[in-house]
Design a protein around this motif. Structure first.
Motif, short mmCIF file in Angstrom:
data_model
loop_
_atom_site.label_atom_id
_atom_site.label_comp_id
_atom_site.label_asym_id
_atom_site.label_seq_id
_atom_site.Cartn_x
_atom_site.Cartn_y
_atom_site.Cartn_z
N GLN A 109 -32.84 21.27 -11.99
CA GLN A 109 -33.40 19.94 -11.71
C GLN A 109 -32.80 19.43 -10.42
O GLN A 109 -31.89 20.04 -9.86
N LEU A 146 -31.73 16.13 -9.98
CA LEU A 146 -30.84 15.01 -10.20
C LEU A 146 -29.43 15.54 -10.47
O LEU A 146 -29.26 16.52 -11.20
N PRO A 183 -36.70 12.97 -15.18
CA PRO A 183 -35.35 12.43 -14.96
C PRO A 183 -35.40 10.98 -14.48
O PRO A 183 -36.19 10.64 -13.60
N VAL A 184 -34.55 10.15 -15.06
CA VAL A 184 -34.54 8.73 -14.76
C VAL A 184 -33.17 8.35 -14.20
O VAL A 184 -32.15 8.87 -14.65
N ILE A 185 -33.16 7.47 -13.20
CA ILE A 185 -31.91 6.83 -12.81
C ILE A 185 -31.93 5.42 -13.37
O ILE A 185 -32.78 4.61 -13.01
N GLU A 186 -31.00 5.19 -14.29
CA GLU A 186 -30.93 3.91 -14.99
C GLU A 186 -30.24 2.90 -14.08
O GLU A 186 -29.13 3.14 -13.62
N GLN A 228 -25.76 4.55 -14.87
CA GLN A 228 -25.59 5.79 -15.61
C GLN A 228 -24.57 6.66 -14.89
O GLN A 228 -24.12 6.34 -13.79
#
Lengths: 437, 437
Positions: free
Chosen positions: A409, A411, B240-243, B409
């Motif tokens: 990935q 990230l 994928p997430v960036i919180e 995060q």
């Protein structure tokens, strides 16, 4: 193939429901790991070395017990008809137990990433900013029936100051139970909380689901195993996941590819260890080089026992080629099989890679620097190579000393993950009463 | 509060179903962005500056049209009873449009992170390894009714070589439609694919769901807005997430805290801009300092118009204190309200922070270096401070020149995110025929 039935979809109600405090549950164990992670985060590097030494010694001392538990797993596996390849991955004999212990010692001597200052400066008003590496906290790992992963990951997590919650494949359940108990006792014996190492194997499906939904407990979840295990974890998890592994790896033979490099690199990338993610799966040959290279490379592969699945052009240039279907281009064989296709241009090769690659590793064999640099720039994979074997995508080969997995990935980390990749950072700001204007 | 009803749970069938090729859909627009991202990834730094200059100039030239569209949003908002604070965030007047354009120019002059070499070495066999920054590819953003985010994020994404898919709050729909069209036309006018900037606003709920499930199209998804918007995106997304963002921020007043620092820092952290995530929400006072500091700090806050929600001890030491309930400790007020509690020890303060903090920013006011260093070491937040205002947790203050958001995060990035945080890396390996032994 090695997918654990425990990961099949199930009602989440059993996991998400509130439980009585004090009851043993995946949640209670994750909470215990979280609590213990405050202690592991503060351990000095020497403390952590001592912990890993104790674990390595305990594994050696209890080798007989480990092997006995593993035999029960193997017996059960055989009676359930598990295949030879999986049984081999599951097997722990005396030599492999010794290797487990020495792998822990190898991790112990790696530099501690925690506390490393990765940046910093003074703000114009004098506040001193410092960005330092800190452990994630709790690392969750979901993996298959490979008991060595139980020990490897626990060692890597501890060395980087993390607590760990493990969920291994049910086929290795007896081995894992003993290994986890031995590691916990080793920590306890030197005054470190054993709660830093947890397993949720005995909760079956609920254990895996609890990890995937463990917000507030699990800081990062790493799935290790087959493509479908990873897909399940990535799709279902509400905690941050590092996607690892699946490698539909390509090698492109450019018009200018030297025949010796083409033969040696393709054979090495396929044959040296076919069952791993950095082994090549598809070779794309530029049409002007097809007549020169296809017979030679196919011959070298076949001499090494590889079955070549080729398109019509390849079949016309070499014997004993199995006709390739659309499915072959998308397949990660992980075996002595390889797909081969002749393409009209580098453009077509790049388009094929965009369609079928899993973003792990691709390599071009060429002496044309323009084509090499174009390939390096345009291929969107974790590792892009010119004139080297794809088998080099590996933590040890990259000089990291250990490998948590290969991130595919974008990230957080991409490519081989070492100890530093099991850490986060935090910013420290030291002032003297400053306020914002 | 500002949660968009479009994010409420809905059947995923409309999103996940296959669509006819060529049909306009969120998937088609995400695919167009992915395709365009190959071009944006290869733009030179000068190309990207030219693109941002063109966007800034177009925004200035079309200010009247932007303001007219925004007026329609405001009229509709008023008729739907949207509150004044939200209307103010939604409003674009001549001055704010000029600020939009100048913000784009500010991003244009930032150093380009793409191509930066962040590491590398030669392997023992001579293969040259190089780790370089590359764009993510496609950045997805889900945000609320703030049209300035539409332009800010598009500019940051482009400067870092990414394509962007936007999903803004429906209350800003007319403004966003015009802004996106203007930016796309500006790119087209200088020969860059307009498909690099996409909006899925007009698909309503399906647009947001498509982004959250856009595996293969969306490389990273950034939610910007309220805690519940972020929670929805983190929980539901398979990409994928960036919180980012939510900040239940604490300041601890140690026994040794100087009264002037305590007053100035607490007031600054609460009052200077109460509606943002780095504003302080709870003050914890060590019992030995309570009599000395509580009356003074409460007085300073009340003089600035702040309502203090205090526990019994605080209520006993100062007047006009609203009794605090359990809920106050967990509340991110984002208003001129603050919670205040007296604790017995630094241990109790740290435990309170562990329970209620969102991991954004905490600060201790102290001259006791042992307590300062213990606080810096043990608090598990993106930014941990001693003797400075929590308002400093900000990309501009940290010297990044711009801010994508504040990551709370631990994966990928933590704290203020600048341009570099909108990039990934890849490894380049240049060999001369090497194979693995």
């Amino acid at each position: 193939m090695a997918i654990d039935s425990a990961l099949a979809p199930a009602s989440p109600s059993a996991v998400d429901a509130e439980r009585e405090p004090g009851e043993d549950s995946p949640q209670a164990r994750m909470a215990a790991a979280k609590e213990a992670s405050r202690e592991t985060a503060r351990l000095t590097s020497s403390d952590k070395v001592r912990a890993l030494e104790a674990i390595a010694a305990a594994i050696e001392a209890d080798a007989a017990e480990i092997i006995a538990a593993n035999s029960r797993d193997l017996d059960r596996g055989r009676s359930q008809g598990i295949g030879d390849a999986l049984l081999d991955r599951l097997r722990l004999d005396e030599k492999r137990v010794a290797t487990l212990a020495s792998a822990v010692r190898d991790v112990a001597v790696l530099p501690d990433p925690v506390g490393q200052v990765v940046g910093g400066h003074r703000m114009p008003n004098g506040v001193a900013l410092e960005q330092v590496r800190v452990p994630f906290g709790v690392v969750g790992v979901i993996y298959e029936a490979r008991p060595n992963v139980t020990v490897d990951i626990a060692a890597l997590a501890l060395r980087s100051g993390n607590a760990v919650v493990l969920r291994g494949g049910s086929a290795a359940k007896e081995s894992n139970t003993v290994l986890v108990r031995i590691m916990r006792e080793a920590l306890d014996g030197i005054g470190i909380s054993p709660e830093a190492i947890q397993s949720v194997d005995d909760f079956g499906r609920d254990g895996a689901k609890a990890l995937m939904h463990g917000r507030g407990f699990i800081d990062v979840l790493v799935p290790r195993g087959s493509a479908s295990l990873i897909e399940t974890v990535v799709t279902e998890s509400t905690v941050p996941v590092i996607e690892t592994g699946a490698g539909n790896v390509h090698i492109v033979l450019d018009e200018s590819a030297p025949e010796d490099w083409a033969r040696e690199i393709v054979v090495n990338a396929k044959v040296q260890r076919p069952s791993v993610c950095n082994a090549v799966e598809t070779v794309l040959v530029l049409r002007p080089a097809a007549e020169r290279l296809v017979p030679s490379v196919v011959d070298a592969l076949q001499q090494s026992g590889v079955t070549v699945h080729g398109d019509d052009v390849v079949s016309g240039l070499a014997s004993s080629v199995v006709p390739a279907t659309e499915e072959d281009w998308a397949t990660e064989y992980l075996s002595l099989d390889i797909a081969m296709k002749v393409v009209d241009s580098l453009d077509e090769a790049l388009a094929h890679i965009r369609t079928y690659s899993t973003g792990h590793t691709e390599s071009i064999i060429t002496t044309d620097s323009r084509n090499a640099e174009r390939f390096l720039a345009e291929v969107d994979s974790a590792v892009v190579m010119a004139n080297a074997s794809t088998r080099f995508t590996d933590g040890s080969e990259f000089g990291f000393g250990a490998e948590v997995g290969i991130s595919t990935q974008k990230l957080h980390t991409r490519g081989p993950m070492g100890l530093s990749e099991l850490t986060s950072t935090k910013w420290l700001a030291r002032g003297a009463g400053q306020t914002r204007a």
